[in-house]
Design a protein around this motif. Structure first.
Motif, mmCIF file in Angstrom:
data_model
loop_
_atom_site.group_PDB
_atom_site.id
_atom_site.type_symbol
_atom_site.label_atom_id
_atom_site.label_comp_id
_atom_site.label_asym_id
_atom_site.label_seq_id
_atom_site.Cartn_x
_atom_site.Cartn_y
_atom_site.Cartn_z
ATOM 1 N N LYS A 206 15.526 -46.075 11.100
ATOM 2 C CA LYS A 206 15.083 -45.188 10.028
ATOM 3 C C LYS A 206 13.880 -45.802 9.320
ATOM 4 O O LYS A 206 13.949 -46.925 8.824
ATOM 5 C CB LYS A 206 16.235 -44.979 9.046
ATOM 6 N N SER B 96 10.577 -41.328 10.204
ATOM 7 C CA SER B 96 10.937 -41.405 11.615
ATOM 8 C C SER B 96 12.374 -41.901 11.699
ATOM 9 O O SER B 96 12.691 -42.973 11.200
ATOM 10 C CB SER B 96 10.002 -42.359 12.358
ATOM 11 N N LYS B 97 13.221 -41.098 12.323
ATOM 12 C CA LYS B 97 14.619 -41.473 12.495
ATOM 13 C C LYS B 97 14.993 -41.292 13.958
ATOM 14 O O LYS B 97 14.641 -40.285 14.574
ATOM 15 C CB LYS B 97 15.537 -40.598 11.643
ATOM 16 N N THR C 231 18.791 -38.596 19.329
ATOM 17 C CA THR C 231 18.317 -37.548 18.426
ATOM 18 C C THR C 231 17.140 -38.125 17.657
ATOM 19 O O THR C 231 17.244 -39.203 17.075
ATOM 20 C CB THR C 231 19.420 -37.116 17.441
ATOM 21 N N ASN D 195 14.157 -37.473 14.700
ATOM 22 C CA ASN D 195 13.780 -36.698 13.532
ATOM 23 C C ASN D 195 12.439 -37.214 13.017
ATOM 24 O O ASN D 195 12.397 -37.981 12.055
ATOM 25 C CB ASN D 195 14.847 -36.800 12.435
ATOM 26 N N ARG E 40 8.865 -36.759 11.071
ATOM 27 C CA ARG E 40 8.370 -35.894 10.003
ATOM 28 C C ARG E 40 7.047 -36.449 9.473
ATOM 29 O O ARG E 40 6.956 -37.619 9.127
ATOM 30 C CB ARG E 40 9.373 -35.830 8.859
ATOM 31 N N GLU F 149 13.483 -30.477 8.137
ATOM 32 C CA GLU F 149 13.374 -31.689 8.950
ATOM 33 C C GLU F 149 13.436 -31.314 10.432
ATOM 34 O O GLU F 149 14.414 -30.720 10.878
ATOM 35 C CB GLU F 149 14.505 -32.665 8.610
ATOM 36 N N SER G 283 13.943 -31.769 14.464
ATOM 37 C CA SER G 283 14.898 -32.553 15.237
ATOM 38 C C SER G 283 14.743 -32.214 16.713
ATOM 39 O O SER G 283 14.536 -31.058 17.073
ATOM 40 C CB SER G 283 16.318 -32.232 14.781
ATOM 41 N N LYS H 135 16.336 -33.585 20.773
ATOM 42 C CA LYS H 135 17.341 -34.401 21.442
ATOM 43 C C LYS H 135 16.926 -34.626 22.885
ATOM 44 O O LYS H 135 16.235 -33.807 23.484
ATOM 45 C CB LYS H 135 18.707 -33.715 21.405
#
Length: 185
Positions: free
Chosen positions: A24, A52-53, A83, A85, A87, A114, A116, A118
């Motif tokens: 994260k 950035s996750k 996954t 995420n 942004r 947000e 997402s 996968k």
């Protein structure tokens, strides 16, 4: 993570690992300027959020077979579920409402959904570590990986590698060649 190591006889070893990891990164930048003239005060805002996750869950199976004192075969497979995420959101004074006087990262995040995505990745590998004598060792390997994107489209790649190691006591020498694939998520 959870790991289970097992030995089958004197020359065959197994390692199974299940894991979950999370990366994260959150970054916020805000530049607000006030311009004062005789009749009015103008505010200029330039703010952005970069997040950035990555959440990864996987299982990995490795096997080692000691064929002889000078020959080891390693092989295995792993499966990862990811996954992402990512942004990047930028705002200016035209984007924010007049009622917002202080711009924060949370305010910017609340303005946008947000994103997402996968993907699943599967890897199979085999490598042969052979002692050639006189301190020279060869490592020959092949990896196959495939990534399956959200749209069910898959991308695969064979990745061979070869390395030679020479150990002369105080002097070590290694040369290798490999073909590697990095998937852009």
């Amino acid at each position: 993570s959870v790991r289970l190591d097992r030995q089958f006889g004197k020359s065959f070893f197994s390692s199974t690992m299940a894991y979950r990891s999370e990366y994260k990164l959150e970054s916020f930048r805000n530049k607000t300027f006030e311009f004062i003239n005789i009749s009015d005060t103008l505010t200029s805002t330039d703010a952005s959020v970069y997040d950035s996750k990555i959440l990864e869950t996987g299982i990995k199976q490795d096997m080692d077979w000691l064929i002889s004192p000078s020959h080891t075969l390693k092989f295995g497979a792993n499966l990862q579920f990811r996954t992402f995420n990512p942004r990047i959101n930028n705002i200016s004074e035209a984007t924010i409402k007049d009622s917002i006087t202080i711009v924060s990262a949370d305010i910017i995040r609340s303005l946008y959904e947000e994103p997402s995505s996968k993907s699943d990745e599967i890897n199979f590998f085999a490598e042969d570590l052979i002692s050639l004598g006189a301190g020279v060792t060869a490592n020959i390997g092949l990896n196959y990986s495939t990534i399956i994107a959200e749209n069910s489209k898959s991308y695969g790649s064979f990745q061979p590698r070869l390395a030679l190691l020479a150990d002369g006591g105080n002097l070590h020498f290694k040369v290798g060649a490999a073909r590697m694939q990095q998937y852009i998520h």
